[in-house]
Design a protein around this motif. Structure first.
Motif, mmCIF file in Angstrom:
data_model
loop_
_atom_site.group_PDB
_atom_site.id
_atom_site.type_symbol
_atom_site.label_atom_id
_atom_site.label_comp_id
_atom_site.label_asym_id
_atom_site.label_seq_id
_atom_site.Cartn_x
_atom_site.Cartn_y
_atom_site.Cartn_z
ATOM 1 N N LEU A 434 0.820 -1.220 0.000
ATOM 2 C CA LEU A 434 0.000 0.000 0.000
ATOM 3 C C LEU A 434 0.852 1.266 0.000
ATOM 4 C CD1 LEU A 434 -2.798 -0.992 2.538
ATOM 5 C CD2 LEU A 434 -2.799 -1.208 0.056
ATOM 6 N N ASP A 435 2.179 1.090 -0.025
ATOM 7 C CA ASP A 435 3.096 2.231 -0.033
ATOM 8 C C ASP A 435 2.835 3.139 1.164
ATOM 9 O OD1 ASP A 435 5.191 3.782 -0.952
ATOM 10 O OD2 ASP A 435 3.925 5.010 -2.249
ATOM 11 N N LEU A 436 2.788 2.542 2.346
ATOM 12 C CA LEU A 436 2.565 3.298 3.573
ATOM 13 C C LEU A 436 3.907 3.675 4.188
ATOM 14 C CD1 LEU A 436 -0.212 1.073 5.193
ATOM 15 C CD2 LEU A 436 -0.525 3.123 3.798
ATOM 16 N N PRO A 437 3.997 4.845 4.838
ATOM 17 C CA PRO A 437 5.268 5.259 5.442
ATOM 18 C C PRO A 437 5.614 4.507 6.715
ATOM 19 C CG PRO A 437 3.583 6.896 5.885
ATOM 20 C CD PRO A 437 2.973 5.898 4.948
ATOM 21 N N GLY A 438 4.628 3.865 7.357
ATOM 22 C CA GLY A 438 4.888 3.145 8.600
ATOM 23 C C GLY A 438 3.953 1.967 8.771
ATOM 24 N N ALA A 439 4.479 0.859 9.327
ATOM 25 C CA ALA A 439 3.650 -0.325 9.547
ATOM 26 C C ALA A 439 2.580 -0.080 10.608
ATOM 27 C CB ALA A 439 4.527 -1.506 9.951
ATOM 28 N N ASP A 440 2.779 0.945 11.451
ATOM 29 C CA ASP A 440 1.781 1.232 12.481
ATOM 30 C C ASP A 440 0.476 1.768 11.899
ATOM 31 O OD1 ASP A 440 3.143 3.482 11.659
ATOM 32 O OD2 ASP A 440 3.140 4.454 13.626
#
Length: 579
Positions: A434-440
């Motif tokens: 998903l091209d997210l900046p953080g796994a949180d």
């Protein structure tokens, strides 16, 4: 707060002395030569009781940098023109500076009215000012020498100050330092114009890459418990030497500003001539060189020689020393995107030209960034737009959470097609997909029937591959008839149930792993405990084996598993007791 402006020898300092009774020229050389070189400061109480502080700036063209350092943070200007000399080249340059900075509040004083008729100069200056950001500026003829016009000047100054917008006392502090010195017994002192916020002793502020503590606060020469904008302040700082501070540094509320060396700005007025490749940028009391890259129209990218704490909406001044011209510019982005593709500069200029201000502009910028840390976004100067989603430290554009959540089932399905024995992708796999900046951020996107389990995004309705499911079903039928008849390794292997298949069956909740090669049906703990309940307490493993009707291969690990589950207690003599 008000700052003077005007040509050298037009009587700015004399007018300040007549108004305040204080000498604004701090240096002996200035008083000897009758020439203001650096910034001067004076203050007084007006007849209404209102306190006014004046920043007296030099009028000579050689000291334009000092003039800019003084006028930058001040909300109003006192333009001084001499009746015996009139509008001059330096008057023009100072007015161009005020116009470029967007100063809207000003008072015109035609000085030396005892030497010449002030009427023509008053009319000429008023007409010239009408076409600037200051608009219709009230003008007063005055003589600092004879005192003529001083009461009218004071009244006009009162009206000007009454009309100034109320400063935001809750804003973060950004104090541009214009003077540094030491006081014996106190240490390092800095001065500046507090344009927003409040500052008090023991406040912790950021200076460059370090924290400093405010030891004491003075305003208008007196100690105060708290200084509120707008005010001239002197701060006694703890733990830093005066040699470590320079004019143009800024004291900041920690975390409230983003230092940047690259900004996109929009020129207030399109330049008549070609922009220089390099310019000098002035903001607050800071002066830095910059490389200028025109993008398209009035939009320009600046690469600063030194990072500055800038925010969206800041007004900066670009000065071309060679051409003696100044250009005002509004900061539009303090974290601009890279421009790599052909036509990217023109598209970027178009996007900024179309981007509105305020909440709508914040929403547009957040939509472009998609996801950003909330603290970073607000430090840029944007408000949190309505409809934006906050998850932990992250701020997501309106509607983005639902859009991303809708993609998670496809990510899980693709992963399980490639790895059918695994319950679902690890969180990190989903983050990358998903091209997210953080796994949180992943937990905020997981919706039923998906769930987070053991660091994976799993589908509760997901099934095992058909051949594996048939083998597991056969074992469960056997265990339904004899709950403790765990199949041995050869039987499992013959059924096609290796370690990976058995692990998948356990994750799906269809089998329980008691130990290596010992797999039983769900609910075995309750069944085992019920049978042990008929034994005298305490009991041995052998007695438990007999109650369960199984082999020692199953009984020993099952008994240890029950201990680990907290259903039984092992005693010193190796017997057990049910809890």
């Amino acid at each position: 707060m008000i700052a003077t402006a005007g040509h050298v020898d037009h009587g700015k300092s004399a007018l300040v002395r007549a108004l305040t009774g204080m000498e604004p020229d701090r240096w002996a050389e200035e008083r000897r030569r009758g020439l203001t070189i650096d910034l001067g400061f004076a203050w007084t109480a007006l007849p209404s009781g209102r306190a006014v502080a004046v920043v007296d700036v030099p009028g000579h063209e050689r000291f334009i940098g000092n003039m800019l350092a003084g006028i930058g943070p001040v909300p109003a200007a006192l333009l001084v023109v001499a009746a015996d000399d009139g509008w001059s080249a330096q008057t023009e340059e100072h007015v161009a500076v005020l116009d470029a900075l967007g100063v809207e509040h000003a008072l015109l004083a035609v000085t030396k009215s005892d030497l010449a008729d002030p009427g023509p100069v008053l009319a000429d200056a008023t007409e010239r000012l009408a076409g600037t950001s200051m608009g219709a500026v009230p003008g007063i003829a005055v003589s600092a020498l004879t005192g003529a016009g001083m009461p009218e000047f004071t009244t006009a100054l009162e009206r000007l100050l009454e009309g100034l917008p109320e400063p935001d006392a809750t804003a973060p502090v950004r104090l541009w330092i214009d003077r540094t010195f030491t006081i014996k017994g106190a240490g390092t002192v800095v001065t500046g114009t507090l344009a927003g916020g409040t500052v008090a002793p023991e406040d912790r502020l950021r200076l460059g890459d370090r924290d400093v503590v405010v030891r004491g606060v003075q305003s208008l020469g007196r100690p105060v418990d708290r200084a509120r904008a707008t005010a001239r302040v002197a701060l006694n700082l703890r733990g830093i030497a005066v040699e470590e501070i320079s004019r143009g540094d800024a004291l900041l509320t920690p975390g409230a500003f983003r230092s940047t060396a690259e900004v996109d700005v929009t020129l207030v007025r399109a330049p008549e001539d070609r922009l220089p490749a390099e310019a000098v940028v002035h903001v607050g009391s800071a002066t830095v060189g910059a490389r200028v890259r025109p993008l398209d129209g009035a939009v320009v990218r600046l690469r600063l020689d030194a990072a500055l704490p800038l925010r969206i909406g800041d007004r900066v001044l670009l000065r071309d020393p060679g051409a003696r011209r100044v250009l005002g510019a509004e900061v539009r982005d303090v974290d601009p995107p890279e421009l790599r593709r052909r036509g990217a500069a023109r598209q970027r200029a178009a996007d900024l030209a179309a981007q509105p201000a305020g909440d709508a502009g914040a929403a547009a910028d957040l939509a472009r960034r998609r996801i950003v840390r909330t603290a970073e976004f607000t430090a840029m100067g944007w408000p949190v737009p309505e409809g934006a989603a906050e998850h932990g430290p992250w701020l997501l554009a309106p509607g983005l959470v639902d859009a991303l959540a809708a993609r998670v089932p496809d990510v899980v399905a693709r992963f399980r097609r490639l790895r059918p024995l695994e319950p679902g992708p690890p969180v990190e796999v989903v983050r990358r997909a998903l091209d997210l900046p953080g796994a949180d951020l992943v937990p905020a996107l997981v919706r039923p029937p998906l769930a987070l389990r053991d660091g994976r995004v799993v589908d509760g309705a997901a099934e095992l591959p058909p051949q594996v499911q048939r083998a597991v079903d056969a074992i469960r039928v056997r265990l339904a008839a004899d709950p403790f008849a765990a199949p041995e390794v050869p039987e499992l292997a013959a059924a096609g149930l290796g370690p990976r298949e058995l692990a998948a069956a356990v994750r799906s909740g269809q089998l329980v792993r008691v130990a290596d090669a010992v797999y039983l049906a769900p609910g075995i703990a309750e069944v085992a405990r019920a049978r042990l309940g008929g034994l005298a307490q305490p009991f041995t493993v052998s007695q438990a084996r007999q109650a369960w009707g199984t082999s020692r291969r199953v009984a020993v690990p099952l008994m240890e598993w029950l201990d680990a589950q907290g259903l039984s207690t092992r005693l010193p003599d190796n017997t057990r007791r049910l809890r």
